[in-house]
Design a protein around this motif. Structure first.
Motif, short mmCIF file in Angstrom:
data_model
loop_
_atom_site.label_atom_id
_atom_site.label_comp_id
_atom_site.label_asym_id
_atom_site.label_seq_id
_atom_site.Cartn_x
_atom_site.Cartn_y
_atom_site.Cartn_z
N ARG A 1 1.07 -1.47 0.32
CA ARG A 1 -0.10 0.47 0.32
C ARG A 1 0.49 1.25 0.28
O ARG A 1 0.13 2.06 -0.41
N TYR A 2 1.95 1.21 0.94
CA TYR A 2 2.91 2.46 0.52
C TYR A 2 3.38 2.43 -0.54
O TYR A 2 4.06 3.49 -0.67
N ARG A 3 4.45 1.12 -0.56
CA ARG A 3 5.49 0.76 -1.57
C ARG A 3 5.23 1.18 -2.93
O ARG A 3 6.18 1.30 -3.43
N GLN A 4 3.83 0.86 -3.13
CA GLN A 4 3.35 1.48 -4.33
C GLN A 4 4.20 3.04 -4.57
O GLN A 4 3.46 3.44 -6.24
N ALA A 5 4.02 3.38 -3.14
CA ALA A 5 4.88 4.97 -4.55
C ALA A 5 5.87 5.28 -5.23
O ALA A 5 6.25 6.30 -5.50
N ILE A 6 6.64 3.97 -4.79
CA ILE A 6 7.46 4.58 -5.05
C ILE A 6 7.79 3.23 -6.31
O ILE A 6 7.65 2.61 -6.91
N PRO A 7 8.24 4.34 -7.98
CA PRO A 7 7.93 3.63 -9.21
C PRO A 7 8.81 2.18 -8.87
O PRO A 7 10.26 2.66 -9.46
N ILE A 8 8.58 1.85 -9.49
CA ILE A 8 9.05 0.02 -9.46
C ILE A 8 9.39 -0.32 -10.82
O ILE A 8 11.07 -0.32 -10.62
N GLY A 9 9.77 0.69 -11.46
CA GLY A 9 11.59 1.23 -13.00
C GLY A 9 11.98 2.05 -12.26
O GLY A 9 13.53 0.89 -12.48
N ARG A 10 11.88 2.55 -11.29
CA ARG A 10 13.32 2.86 -10.58
C ARG A 10 14.07 2.41 -9.86
O ARG A 10 15.38 2.55 -9.26
N ARG A 11 13.10 1.19 -9.50
CA ARG A 11 13.38 -0.12 -8.25
C ARG A 11 14.93 -0.68 -9.14
O ARG A 11 15.51 -1.28 -8.63
#
Ligand SMILES: [Ca+2]
Ligand SMILES: [Ca+2]
Length: 896
Positions: free
Chosen positions: A151-161
Motif C-alpha cells: 500500500r505504501y511502497r507502490q508510491a515508489i516507481p517500480i521501474g526506478r527500483r
C-alpha cells in the motif's frame, strides 16, 4: 580543564601540604577535592575520547551511500560506524541492497562492519511480535510471512527500483566483490544486528529510509531503549513547500504543474497525498513509534533538504573533484541520476537528503554539550510534531485499517477512536484521498506540527547554512564538507572492480560453430527463478545442431526483481555465450498499469524462498564469473529517454525488441519454438502486438498450470487462501495466460502434476554426483543441493521442489525418446476476470476450451539421467568456470 593541568594542580597541592603541617586537615580536604576533580575530569575525558558509536539504517538508495561513505571517511577515533541495517520495503530489494553494501564496505576495507537484513519472524493477529521480523513490509501489512501488499511502497516507481537495485548498472561495473555476501539462513538479520549493537552500549541511530526495522526493535525490546542516545532522521516535511513542479507565473496554459507548494515529495502520489515524504510514507506507523519513543530525535525534513538541492555549480565542482574511488562512485552515480531524471528539474528537485542528514548529525554530535543542536550545516528549531498514521474521522471502520478492522481488541491494543483508528490510505488511487476539487486530502506519513501532548518536541533542521566562504562557487557549507571528506586521502577505497586486478581484461566470449548446421531455433522466456537457471544451463548444453538457443527474454513479473537480469548475463558469460541477446520484459502484469498495486506479485515472499533468494540465486550468483554485459540505465532520446546519457549507444534491450530482431533474421521457412518458464506476460505481448506471431512461432512449451484431480491436489500459490488450486506462473499474470490460451498457437503444457512426478532432489543429485564434473554440472549440483538442504531445514523453504520441476519443460522440449512422455489433449480455458479467488485457474471446457497438449508424466529416471548426463558433456561446456577463476586469470600475467 585538561587532565594534565588538573593532575599537576593536584601534585602541587600535595607538595604544599607536606610543607605546611599546621594546616594539615584543611590541606587534606583540598587534596581529596582536587583528586576527586582530577579523577572526575579524567573519567570524563575517557568517555569523550571514545568514539561515538553509530548504527545506520538505510534503504540503499543513491544518496544513502553518499551518507554511508561520508560517515566511513570520518575520523574513527571520533565516529565509529558499528553496523548497517537495511530497510527492505522501500527503494531497493533486499538481495541486491545487501550485496551492494557488502561491496561498498569491501572497497573501503571495512569488512568488519556487520550488515543486517531481513528475518523471517512475523507479527501475530493480536500484535505479538515474534523475534526477527524481517521488515519487508510496513507494520500495518505485516502478518506471519514475508509476502504481502504494497500500500505504501507502490508510491515508489517500480521501474526506478531496477535502477536503484543495480545503481543504474554502475554497481557491477565499479564495485569490487569481496568474500562477504548474502547466504540463505546465514545472513545476520536486521533485528539481530540491532539487538547486538544496541545492547553493547550507548549508541546513536541514523535512519535514512523507512522506519520499520527500528520501530519493530523498539516495540520488541523496550528494555534496550535506554542505550539509544539519539536518533537522527532524514524524513518528513513539517513546514516545507515543495519548490519544484509549479508553473512559472507567466506560463502558457499548456503548463501542467505536477505539484505546487505542498509539504511532501511523493511525486507519484501528489494527487492523493500532498503531505508525505517517501521515508515516512514507507511506514507511517513505524515512524510514529520511533518519533514518539521518548528517545531524543533530530529530524532533517524536506524543510531543510529542499534548501540544499544539487545545483549546477556543485555538480561541476564534484565532477572536478574525484580523487578517491568513493568520490568517483558517488559522482558517477549522481551523474546517471541526473541524466535519467524524469523531468528537466534535476538541479532544483534532487537534494542532498541522506548525506546532508549525516553531515548535520555528526556536526551536532561534535558539539554534544550544546542543547540546541548548533552545527555547521543547518539552522535548527524545536517543533512539536507527530506523524499522521490515519485520517480523520477517527474510529470509523471502513475496511482500510487492518489494526482495527475485524478485531475485537485492536492490534497492539491501540486506542479505539485514537489517532491510529481512522482511514488508512490504501493506495495511490484511493478514492477516499481525493476531494471533489481534485485536491489530495490524505495525510498518512505527514510529520505534522501539533499542539500539546499529541506531539513530541523534536529538533528540526529548517535550512541549510550558506558557505561562510562567499567567494566559493559552493553556496552551502555542507557541499564543501561533503567534497572535502569524500576526497580525503585517508580511510580511502583501495581499488575499484577493474583496478584491483593487474591484468584485468574485458572479454566477450562468442562460440564458433563453424559450418555446423544449427538446429531448432528456441527463445527462452524466464522469470529468473532458481529452476530457470538450471533449465538455461540445460538448453545451452543441448547440441546446437539440435537446439539453437537464439535469445533469452526475462519477465520480471515473477519470482525475481528486474535487476536479477545480471545473473542471466553472468551465466551466459560462463558458458561462452555472450552472443545470445537478453531482453527485459515488462515490469507489470498485463492488466496492471503503472503505478501497480502488486495485486498478483504480492503472493511471492520477499524473504527466504522468495525475492531475497531469487535475486541472489540462493547466495550462489556471485560465484558466477562477472560478465561485461549487464543491465544499463544508459539511454538516448531516440528511444524516448528524457535525454542522452554519456553512452547513448548502450541501452538495455527490451524483450519485444529482441523478439523482433530474432524474427527478422529468421531463415525463410524456419519457425521459432518458445519455452516459457514464468508468467506469460512477454508471450501475450508478442501475440497481441505482432500480428505475424502465429506464422513465425512453431510451438510453445508452457511450464505451469494446474488441474486438480482431488481436494488434496493443491496448486502452489499457497499464500492466497481463497483458491488453493492454482499454479504460480499462470496466476502471476492471468490475463496474459488467458490471451496465450485463446491464441491459435500450438501449446504443450507442462503442468504442476507432471512436474511433481519428476522432482526428487535426492535422485537428481545422485545422478549429478556421478556425472562428469563440468563447471556447469558442479554449479547445478551446488544449487540443487542447497535448495534441498534448505527445504529440509526451514519451513520457509518447503516449496523448493517447485523450482526443481521447472527444468522439465526444457527437457521435454529437447524431446529425448527415452523420456516416454505421456501427453493428453484437453480443452482448457484460463480464468482472468479480475476476481482474486478465480484468476489464473485452469478449467476444462469441452465447448469453448482450447485444445492443448498436456503432459501427464515422463519416466522420471530417464529424465534425471538425461539432465545430469547432458550437463556432464564436455562439448559446449563453460569457458570460464567461476568468479574465482576469473580473479585468478586477471591476477596472473597472461602467457605470451
Ligand atoms: Ca534513503
Ligand atoms: Ca520460473
Amino acid at each position: 580543564m585538561d587532565v594534565t593541568v588538573c593532575r599537576f594542580a593536584a601534585s602541587r597541592l600535595l607538595r604544599v601540604e607536606i610543607g605546611i603541617r599546621k594546616m594539615l586537615l584543611q590541606r587534606t580536604f583540598w587534596v581529596v577535592i582536587a583528586l576527586i576533580i582530577g579523577l572526575a575530569v579524567a573519567k570524563l575525558h575517557i568517555v569523550d575520547s571514545r568514539p561515538h558509536r553509530i548504527l545506520l539504517d538505510t534503504d540503499v538508495d543513491t544518496d544513502d551511500f553518499f551518507a554511508l561513505l561520508y560517515i566511513l571517511k570520518l575520523n574513527r577515533s571520533e565516529f565509529e560506524l558499528e553496523a548497517i541495517t537495511i530497510n527492505a520495503n522501500a527503494w531497493t530489494d533486499a538481495g541486491h541492497a545487501v550485496n551492494q553494501i557488502y561491496d561498498i564496505l569491501y572497497m573501503m576495507g571495512r569488512d568488519d562492519i556487520p550488515v543486517g537484513v531481513g528475518g523471517e519472524g512475523g507479527i501475530l493477529e493480536d500484535g505479538t511480535i515474534l523475534p526477527d521480523v524481517g521488515g519487508y513490509l510496513p507494520i500495518i501489512e505485516q502478518g506471519n510471512s514475508t509476502a504481502g501488499g504494497c500500500r505504501y511502497r507502490q508510491a515508489i516507481p517500480i521501474g526506478r527500483r531496477l535502477d536503484i537495485d543495480s545503481n543504474y548498472g554502475l554497481r557491477k561495473a565499479f564495485l569490487p566483490q569481496g568474500s562477504r555476501k548474502y547466504s540463505p539462513l546465514r545472513q545476520p538479520t536486521a533485528q539481530q544486528v540491532l539487538i547486538d549493537k544496541i545492547s553493547a552500549g550507548p549508541i546513536t541511530i541514523f535512519i535514512t529510509g523507512g522506519h520499520t526495522n527500528f520501530a519493530i526493535f523498539l516495540l520488541k525490546n523496550p528494555h534496550l531503549k535506554k542505550n539509544v542516545k539519539h536518533i537522527y532522521i532524514m524524513g518528513g516535511g513539517v513546514r516545507s513547500r515543495n519548490p519544484t513542479g509549479c508553473c512559472p507565473r507567466n506560463a502558457s496554459s499548456s503548463c501542467e504543474p505536477i505539484q505546487c507548494g505542498d509539504r511532501g515529495n511523493l511525486f507519484t502520489d501528489f494527487i492523493s497525498n500532498p503531505y508525505a515524504e517517501f521515508n515516512i510514507f514507507g511506514d507511517p506507523f513505524a515512524a510514529y513509534q520511533v518519533i514518539h519513543s521518548g528517545i531524543p530525535v533530530t529530524l532533517v525534513p524536506l524543510d531543510a533538504t529542499n534548501t540544499i538541492p544539487i545545483n549546477e555549480d556543485f555538480f561541476k565542482a564534484f565532477e572536478k573533484s574525484q580523487h578517491t574511488y568513493e568520490a568517483q562512485y558517488c559522482f558517477q552515480s549522481l551523474k546517471m541520476a541526473r541524466d535519467t531524471w524524469f523531468d528537466d528539474q534535476f538541479y532544483t528537485s534532487y537534494s542532498m537528503w541522506d548525506s546532508f542528514t549525516s553531515g548535520v548529525a555528526v556536526s551536532i554530535m561534535r558539539n554534544s554539550h550544546n542543547k540546541n543542536g548548533e552545527n555547521e550545516f543547518a539552522e535548527m528549531e524545536y517543533m512539536n510534531i507527530t506523524v499522521v498514521t490515519s485520517n480523520e474521522p477517527y474510529g470509523v471502520h471502513d475496511g482500510s485499517n487492518p489494526f482495527f478492522d475485524g478485531h475485537k481488541v485492536p492490534k497492539f491494543n491501540l486506542e479505539k477512536g485514537g489517532v491510529h483508528s481512522g482511514h488508512v490510505q490504501t493506495g495511490l488511487r484511493d478514492p477516499f484521498c481525493t476531494m471533489q476539487n481534485g485536491k489530495g486530502r490524505c495525510q498518512d506519513g505527514y510529520t505534522k506540527e501539533v499542539k500539546g501532548s499529541q506531539g513530541v518536541r523534536v529538533l528540526v533542521a529548517t535550512r541549510a547554512k550558506p558557505n561562510p566562504d562567499t567567494s566559493s562557487e559552493l553556496d552551502r557549507a555542507y557541499f564543501k564538507s561533503f567534497l572535502d571528506v569524500l576526497n580525503h586521502p585517508q580511510q580511502t577505497g583501495k581499488f575499484n572492480f577493474t583496478t584491483q586486478f593487474r591484468y584485468y581484461k574485458e572479454v566477450l566470449y562468442k562460440p564458433d560453430f563453424g559450418s555446423k548446421k544449427l538446429g531448432k531455433p528456441i527463445v527462452f522466456d524466464m522469470d529468473m527463478s532458481a529452476g530457470d537457471f538450471l533449465a538455461l544451463y540445460y538448453l545451452l548444453k543441448l547440441p546446437v545442431e539440435v537446439i539453437n538457443l537464439k535469445a533469452v527474454i526475462v519477465s520480471p513479473t515473477g519470482w525475481a526483481n528486474a535487476a536479477t537480469i545480471d545473473v542471466v548475463y553472468d551465466l551466459l558469460h560462463m558458458m561462452g555465450r555472450d552472443d545470445i541477446p537478453v531482453g527485459l520484459g515488462d515490469i507489470f502484469a498485463l492488466n496492471q498499469t503503472d503505478p501497480g498495486d502488486c495485486k498478483y506479485i504480492k503472493v511471492i515472499p520477499q524473504g527466504s524462498g522468495g525475492f531475497l533468494d531469487s535475486d541472489t540465486l540462493y547466495g550462489l550468483a556471485r560465484h558466477l564469473p562477472r560478465s561485461p554485459r549487464r543491465y544499463t540505465a544508459e539511454n538516448s532520446l531516440k528511444f524516448g529517454a528524457p535525454r542522452n546519457t554519456d553512452h547513448p549507444e548502450l541501452r538495455q534491450p527490451l524483450a519485444l525488441e529482441i523478439w523482433d530482431s530474432i524474427v527478422k533474421k529468421l531463415e525463410p521457412g524456419s519457425k521459432i519454438s518458445i519455452l516459457t518458464n514464468g508468467p506469460l506476460t512477454n508471450l501475450a505481448k508478442i501475440i497481441r502486438l505482432r500480428k505475424n506471431s502465429s506464422s513465425v512461432i512453431q510451438d510453445v512449451y508452457v511450464v505451469g498450470g494446474h488441474i486438480n484431480h482431488s481436494n488434496l491436489d493443491k496448486g502452489n500459490v499457497l499464500t492466497v487462501h481463497s483458491n488453493e488450486y492454482r499454479e504460480m506462473n499462470l496466476y502471476l499474470d492471468p490475463l496474459a495466460a488467458k490471451i496465450v490460451f485463446e491464441s491459435s498457437l500450438d501449446i504443450t503444457l507442462i503442468p504442476l502434476n507432471a512436474q511433481r512426478n519428476a522432482s526428487s532432489f535426492s535422485k537428481i543429485l545422485q545422478r549429478l554426483g556421478r556425472t562428469n564434473k563440468t563447471p556447469e554440472a558442479l554449479f547445478a549440483y551446488r544449487l540443487l543441493s542447497r535448495l534441498y538442504r534448505l527445504q529440509q531445514t526451514h519451513h520457509r523453504y518447503h516449496h523448493m521442489d517447485t523450482f526443481l520441476g521447472e527444468i522439465l519443460g526444457a527437457v521435454v522440449l529437447a524431446g529425448d525418446s527415452f523420456l516416454n512422455p505421456i501427453l493428453q489433449i484437453k480443452p482448457i480455458k484460463v480464468l482472468a476476470d479480475g476476481a482474486e479467488s478465480k484468476d489464473g485457474q485452469i478449467v476444462v471446457d469441452e465447448k469453448q476450451g482450447k485444445l492443448v497438449k498436456m503432459l501427464q508424466a515422463v519416466d522420471p529416471v530417464a529424465y534425471y539421467d538425461n539432465f545430469a548426463n547432458q550437463l556432464g558433456v564436455n562439448k559446449q561446456s563453460a569457458v570460464i568456470g567461476s568468479f574465482d577463476e576469473q580473479r585468478r586469470i586477471w591476477s596472473a600475467q597472461p602467457n605470451s
